[in-house]
Design an enzyme around this catalytic site. Structure first.
Site, mmCIF file in Angstrom:
data_model
loop_
_atom_site.group_PDB
_atom_site.id
_atom_site.type_symbol
_atom_site.label_atom_id
_atom_site.label_comp_id
_atom_site.label_asym_id
_atom_site.label_seq_id
_atom_site.Cartn_x
_atom_site.Cartn_y
_atom_site.Cartn_z
ATOM 1 N N SER A 265 -63.498 -37.378 -40.171
ATOM 2 C CA SER A 265 -64.312 -36.761 -39.131
ATOM 3 C C SER A 265 -65.041 -35.572 -39.756
ATOM 4 C CB SER A 265 -63.444 -36.334 -37.945
ATOM 5 O OG SER A 265 -64.249 -35.792 -36.916
ATOM 6 N N SER A 266 -65.342 -34.579 -38.969
ATOM 7 C CA SER A 266 -66.037 -33.384 -39.441
ATOM 8 C C SER A 266 -65.867 -32.292 -38.396
ATOM 9 C CB SER A 266 -67.530 -33.673 -39.639
ATOM 10 O OG SER A 266 -68.270 -32.470 -39.796
ATOM 11 N N TYR B 48 -75.273 -36.849 -35.823
ATOM 12 C CA TYR B 48 -74.147 -36.728 -36.755
ATOM 13 C C TYR B 48 -72.868 -36.365 -36.012
ATOM 14 C CZ TYR B 48 -71.282 -35.023 -40.624
ATOM 15 O OH TYR B 48 -70.262 -34.823 -41.521
ATOM 16 N N LYS C 151 -69.237 -38.692 -35.688
ATOM 17 C CA LYS C 151 -67.918 -38.249 -36.139
ATOM 18 C C LYS C 151 -66.938 -38.107 -34.976
ATOM 19 C CE LYS C 151 -68.556 -37.911 -40.596
ATOM 20 N NZ LYS C 151 -67.762 -38.720 -41.553
#
EC number: 1.1.-.-
Length: 267
Positions: free
Chosen positions: A147-148, A162, A166
């Site tokens: 993920s982020s 984006y 994620k």
């Protein structure tokens, strides 16, 4: 930084597959797993030479590795990747899905092509990597998805595509953790902040207050390090060490979690 001689070979006998392992975070993960004794499948899509260099670096740790080319946005290639990995090493214990591409674009300018490109790699590919891992891992295996911090950040403009790609991975993580439990497979995701890679070099200025294109890298590093209690930005080894912990048998009670890897940064 500890040398390979100082790192206990706690993953000896394990086999890991790391996607996108020819550079950046994926390379850092592959090398850290190898330092702990794991044999590693180094997946790459186009960068054959860097991937082979990772294999050579792993060999210096005393562990085995093989580079396998596969475009993980295509399910038949994901299937082939797993079959070749199993043919080479005989079994799999650890799968790390490291795919990702970052985009900053105003929402009213996002095209179908943009959407498909980002979600095919960041989201769809990770689902099918996790699916194949669930099927092929031995009992007691480990799945780690990527993920982020962006999945849960607010205040970053032009980042919906984006961030959304994620965020979906975090949902996958919790659901797969339930469904893989009968095989004693744990499923977790990591959510790094800024990590010194080529993606960082291209995009990190977006996260710096008053950042702008062409901003000197020293200023970017300084600006982001100011948010971190440890006074620096991350390097791939930092991420690799956390993944190595999640791959270890002692981590079994960590399951279905999304682990922020920011050094305590507050933005």
């Amino acid at each position: 930084m500890a040398s390979s001689e100082e790192t206990p070979r706690s993953l000896a006998g394990k086999v890991a597959l790391v996607t996108g392992a020819g550079r950046g975070i994926g390379k850092g993960i592959a090398v850290e797993l190898a330092k702990r004794g794991a044999s590693v499948v180094v997946n790459y899509n186009s960068a054959e030479k860097p991937a082979q260099e990772v294999v050579d670096e792993i060999a210096k740790t005393g562990s085995r590795a093989v580079a396998i080319k596969a475009d993980i946005t295509k399910v038949p290639e994901v299937s082939r990747l797993f079959q070749e990995a199993l043919q080479h090493f005989g079994h799999l214990d650890i799968v790390v899905s490291n795919s990702g591409t970052e985009v900053f674009k105003p929402e009213d300018e996002v095209t179908e092509e943009d959407y498909d490109r980002v979600f095919n790699l960041n989201t769809r590919a990770q689902f099918f990597i996790a699916q194949h891992a669930y099927v092929h891992l031995r009992n007691g295996g480990r799945i780690v998805l990527m993920s982020s911090v962006a999945a849960n950040m607010s205040g970053i403009p032009n980042h919906a595509l984006y961030a959304g790609s994620k965020a979906a991975v975090e949902g996958f993580t919790r659901s797969f953790a339930v469904d893989a439990g009968h095989k004693k497979i744990t499923v977790n995701a990591i959510a790094p902040g800024g990590v010194k890679t080529d993606m960082y070099d291209a995009n990190a200025w977006h996260y710096v207050p008053n950042g702008k294109p062409g901003m000197p890298m020293e200023e970017i590093d300084k600006g982001l390090a100011a948010f971190c209690p440890l006074g620096r930005v991350a390097v791939p080894q930092d991420i690799g060490r956390v993944v190595a912990f999640l791959a270890h048998p002692d981590s079994e009670w960590v399951n279905g979690q999304v682990i922020l890897l920011t050094g305590g940064s507050v933005t």
